[in-house]
Scaffold this motif. Sequence first.
Motif, PDB file in Angstrom:
ATOM      1  N   GLY A  51       0.847  -1.187   0.000  1.00 46.10           N
ATOM      2  CA  GLY A  51       0.000   0.000   0.000  1.00 46.10           C
ATOM      3  C   GLY A  51       0.882   1.236   0.000  1.00 46.10           C
ATOM      4  N   LYS A  52       0.683   2.131   0.957  1.00 44.76           N
ATOM      5  CA  LYS A  52       1.490   3.346   1.032  1.00 44.76           C
ATOM      6  C   LYS A  52       2.618   3.205   2.044  1.00 44.76           C
ATOM      7  CE  LYS A  52      -2.690   5.835  -0.184  1.00 44.76           C
ATOM      8  NZ  LYS A  52      -3.765   6.708   0.307  1.00 44.76           N
ATOM      9  N   HIS A  53       2.851   1.975   2.510  1.00 48.30           N
ATOM     10  CA  HIS A  53       3.890   1.740   3.506  1.00 48.30           C
ATOM     11  C   HIS A  53       5.153   1.181   2.868  1.00 48.30           C
ATOM     12  CE1 HIS A  53       1.091   2.074   7.044  1.00 48.30           C
ATOM     13  NE2 HIS A  53       0.229   1.862   6.066  1.00 48.30           N
ATOM     14  N   PRO A 146     -20.655   4.672   0.991  1.00 48.36           N
ATOM     15  CA  PRO A 146     -20.431   5.034  -0.409  1.00 48.36           C
ATOM     16  C   PRO A 146     -19.068   4.548  -0.915  1.00 48.36           C
ATOM     17  CG  PRO A 146     -20.365   6.975   1.015  1.00 48.36           C
ATOM     18  CD  PRO A 146     -20.827   5.830   1.851  1.00 48.36           C
ATOM     19  N   ILE A 147     -19.029   4.173  -2.177  1.00 53.74           N
ATOM     20  CA  ILE A 147     -17.800   3.623  -2.759  1.00 53.74           C
ATOM     21  C   ILE A 147     -16.648   4.637  -2.696  1.00 53.74           C
ATOM     22  CG2 ILE A 147     -18.450   4.290  -5.138  1.00 53.74           C
ATOM     23  CD1 ILE A 147     -16.495   1.091  -4.122  1.00 53.74           C
ATOM     24  N   GLY A 148     -16.996   5.936  -2.770  1.00 54.13           N
ATOM     25  CA  GLY A 148     -15.959   6.972  -2.672  1.00 54.13           C
ATOM     26  C   GLY A 148     -15.255   6.970  -1.327  1.00 54.13           C
ATOM     27  N   LEU A 149     -15.967   6.528  -0.307  1.00 55.09           N
ATOM     28  CA  LEU A 149     -15.380   6.414   1.025  1.00 55.09           C
ATOM     29  C   LEU A 149     -14.578   5.114   1.130  1.00 55.09           C
ATOM     30  CD1 LEU A 149     -15.839   8.426   3.352  1.00 55.09           C
ATOM     31  CD2 LEU A 149     -17.495   6.835   4.302  1.00 55.09           C
ATOM     32  N   LEU A 150     -15.145   4.055   0.594  1.00 57.51           N
ATOM     33  CA  LEU A 150     -14.517   2.732   0.707  1.00 57.51           C
ATOM     34  C   LEU A 150     -13.161   2.695  -0.006  1.00 57.51           C
ATOM     35  CD1 LEU A 150     -17.712   0.541   0.092  1.00 57.51           C
ATOM     36  CD2 LEU A 150     -16.592   1.018   2.269  1.00 57.51           C
ATOM     37  N   LEU A 151     -13.058   3.413  -1.135  1.00 55.56           N
ATOM     38  CA  LEU A 151     -11.792   3.404  -1.883  1.00 55.56           C
ATOM     39  C   LEU A 151     -10.679   4.120  -1.121  1.00 55.56           C
ATOM     40  CD1 LEU A 151     -12.708   3.994  -5.643  1.00 55.56           C
ATOM     41  CD2 LEU A 151     -12.209   1.864  -4.450  1.00 55.56           C
ATOM     42  N   MET A 152     -11.038   4.968  -0.167  1.00 55.79           N
ATOM     43  CA  MET A 152     -10.037   5.671   0.636  1.00 55.79           C
ATOM     44  C   MET A 152      -9.652   4.877   1.872  1.00 55.79           C
ATOM     45  SD  MET A 152      -9.236   8.571  -0.762  1.00 55.79           S
ATOM     46  CE  MET A 152      -8.842   9.906   0.362  1.00 55.79           C
ATOM     47  N   ASP A 153     -10.375   3.789   2.124  1.00 54.87           N
ATOM     48  CA  ASP A 153     -10.128   2.984   3.316  1.00 54.87           C
ATOM     49  C   ASP A 153      -9.046   1.948   3.004  1.00 54.87           C
ATOM     50  OD1 ASP A 153     -10.159   1.165   5.412  1.00 54.87           O
ATOM     51  OD2 ASP A 153     -12.331   1.295   5.691  1.00 54.87           O
ATOM     52  N   GLN A 154      -7.877   2.147   3.580  1.00 56.07           N
ATOM     53  CA  GLN A 154      -6.724   1.302   3.249  1.00 56.07           C
ATOM     54  C   GLN A 154      -6.877  -0.131   3.743  1.00 56.07           C
ATOM     55  OE1 GLN A 154      -4.124   2.709   1.225  1.00 56.07           O
ATOM     56  NE2 GLN A 154      -5.780   4.203   1.108  1.00 56.07           N
ATOM     57  N   SER A 155      -7.845  -0.361   4.628  1.00 54.65           N
ATOM     58  CA  SER A 155      -8.064  -1.735   5.096  1.00 54.65           C
ATOM     59  C   SER A 155      -8.940  -2.500   4.107  1.00 54.65           C
ATOM     60  CB  SER A 155      -8.704  -1.731   6.489  1.00 54.65           C
ATOM     61  OG  SER A 155     -10.070  -1.381   6.407  1.00 54.65           O
ATOM     62  N   ILE A 156      -9.517  -1.804   3.160  1.00 54.08           N
ATOM     63  CA  ILE A 156     -10.346  -2.460   2.143  1.00 54.08           C
ATOM     64  C   ILE A 156      -9.542  -2.692   0.874  1.00 54.08           C
ATOM     65  CG2 ILE A 156     -12.327  -2.124   0.615  1.00 54.08           C
ATOM     66  CD1 ILE A 156     -13.752  -0.829   2.975  1.00 54.08           C
ATOM     67  N   ILE A 157      -8.883  -1.636   0.419  1.00 57.81           N
ATOM     68  CA  ILE A 157      -7.983  -1.764  -0.736  1.00 57.81           C
ATOM     69  C   ILE A 157      -6.823  -0.795  -0.488  1.00 57.81           C
ATOM     70  CG2 ILE A 157      -9.427  -0.163  -2.073  1.00 57.81           C
ATOM     71  CD1 ILE A 157      -8.557  -1.691  -4.598  1.00 57.81           C
ATOM     72  N   ALA A 158      -5.607  -1.276  -0.599  1.00 56.32           N
ATOM     73  CA  ALA A 158      -4.445  -0.489  -0.189  1.00 56.32           C
ATOM     74  C   ALA A 158      -3.765   0.160  -1.381  1.00 56.32           C
ATOM     75  CB  ALA A 158      -3.446  -1.359   0.577  1.00 56.32           C
ATOM     76  N   GLY A 159      -3.500   1.448  -1.268  1.00 51.96           N
ATOM     77  CA  GLY A 159      -2.694   2.119  -2.283  1.00 51.96           C
ATOM     78  C   GLY A 159      -3.397   3.226  -3.041  1.00 51.96           C
ATOM     79  N   ILE A 160      -4.741   3.191  -3.055  1.00 50.45           N
ATOM     80  CA  ILE A 160      -5.484   4.228  -3.759  1.00 50.45           C
ATOM     81  C   ILE A 160      -5.609   5.445  -2.850  1.00 50.45           C
ATOM     82  CG2 ILE A 160      -7.761   4.852  -4.653  1.00 50.45           C
ATOM     83  CD1 ILE A 160      -7.971   1.989  -5.672  1.00 50.45           C
ATOM     84  N   GLY A 161      -5.435   6.636  -3.412  1.00 46.68           N
ATOM     85  CA  GLY A 161      -5.553   7.866  -2.641  1.00 46.68           C
ATOM     86  C   GLY A 161      -6.595   8.782  -3.242  1.00 46.68           C
ATOM     87  N   ASN A 162      -6.518  10.047  -2.882  1.00 50.95           N
ATOM     88  CA  ASN A 162      -7.589  10.975  -3.211  1.00 50.95           C
ATOM     89  C   ASN A 162      -7.711  11.267  -4.704  1.00 50.95           C
ATOM     90  OD1 ASN A 162      -9.739  12.601  -2.396  1.00 50.95           O
ATOM     91  ND2 ASN A 162      -8.468  14.436  -2.546  1.00 50.95           N
TER      92      ASN A 162
END
Length: 264
Positions: A51-53, A146-162
């Motif tokens: 992800g971002k780590h 909302p999917i826009g919130l879920l995509l920012m949640d690194q525990s759901i999918i890691a690496g996608i940002g704003n």
Amino acid sequence: MPEGHTIHRFARDQTKLIAQQKLHITSPQGRFADEAKLIDRRKLNRIEAAGKHLFYHFAGGRILHVHLGLFGKFRVHENPPPPPRGAVRVRMTGKEKTIDLNGPNTCEVIDRAEYQDILDRLGPDPLRKDADPDRAWKRIHASKQPIGLLLMDQSIIAGIGNIYRSEILHLLRIHPRTPGNEITKPQFNKLWKLAKELLTLGVKHNRIITIDLKTLKKSIETTPRRKLFRIFKKPNCPSCGGEIERFKMASRKVFACPACQPSS
DNA sequence: TTGATTGTTACCGG
DNA sequence: TCCGGTAACAATCA
């Protein structure tokens, strides 16, 4: 600065650069010096991105953990390097190049258990071979968020940002407010594939690119950053020309075209 | 000088 | 418990 592709890029480049590297630790605030003594600077086994780590694995199970946050930056200098600029948290000196790290969200030495904790709370990372997209699908499919919130949640999918969140949802014609449980499996499959492609392109060029490169006249390097996006911070939709709406979601601005990405 | 920003976490109130 | 909002932190640039 961040978004997952950046950190994968650094992992890749530094792995090449750092052969026989020595780490010289600079800590103007005295915050990192004691921790730095815990690592054997001569024995860096590998550099890993999740992800971002970013993780630097040293002999003895000691791991340097870096998260760039919003402002973190690596600067690469030719040797001999200039004096540290600002608060340099870590300086890594190799034979030809020196890398300085400024402004990270996280810069700490951890053990294997703490490392595992971080991996465990991350969702699948589209850039990793071991990623299991089904884990992300199950979470999204079960959520009313909302999917826009879920995509920012690194525990759901890691690496996608704003930026990628707005760009990916626009390319898929999905409105950010669409609840996760209304996303279909085919839509999710496309989302995963697209995320993988865009992040991979990002690693390759060290830029966030979501436009069609065939339409680009100039080289990527000489193109201003914002011209490589489709709708992020743009007033009008690249598809229909309509006005782009902007609103906050997960405390960050998200951009969407109400016409091309109809709300359900 | 001010505001904005490719991010995360902790905390609080409803 | 779950959710959203807010603040704190980092550094740089327009």
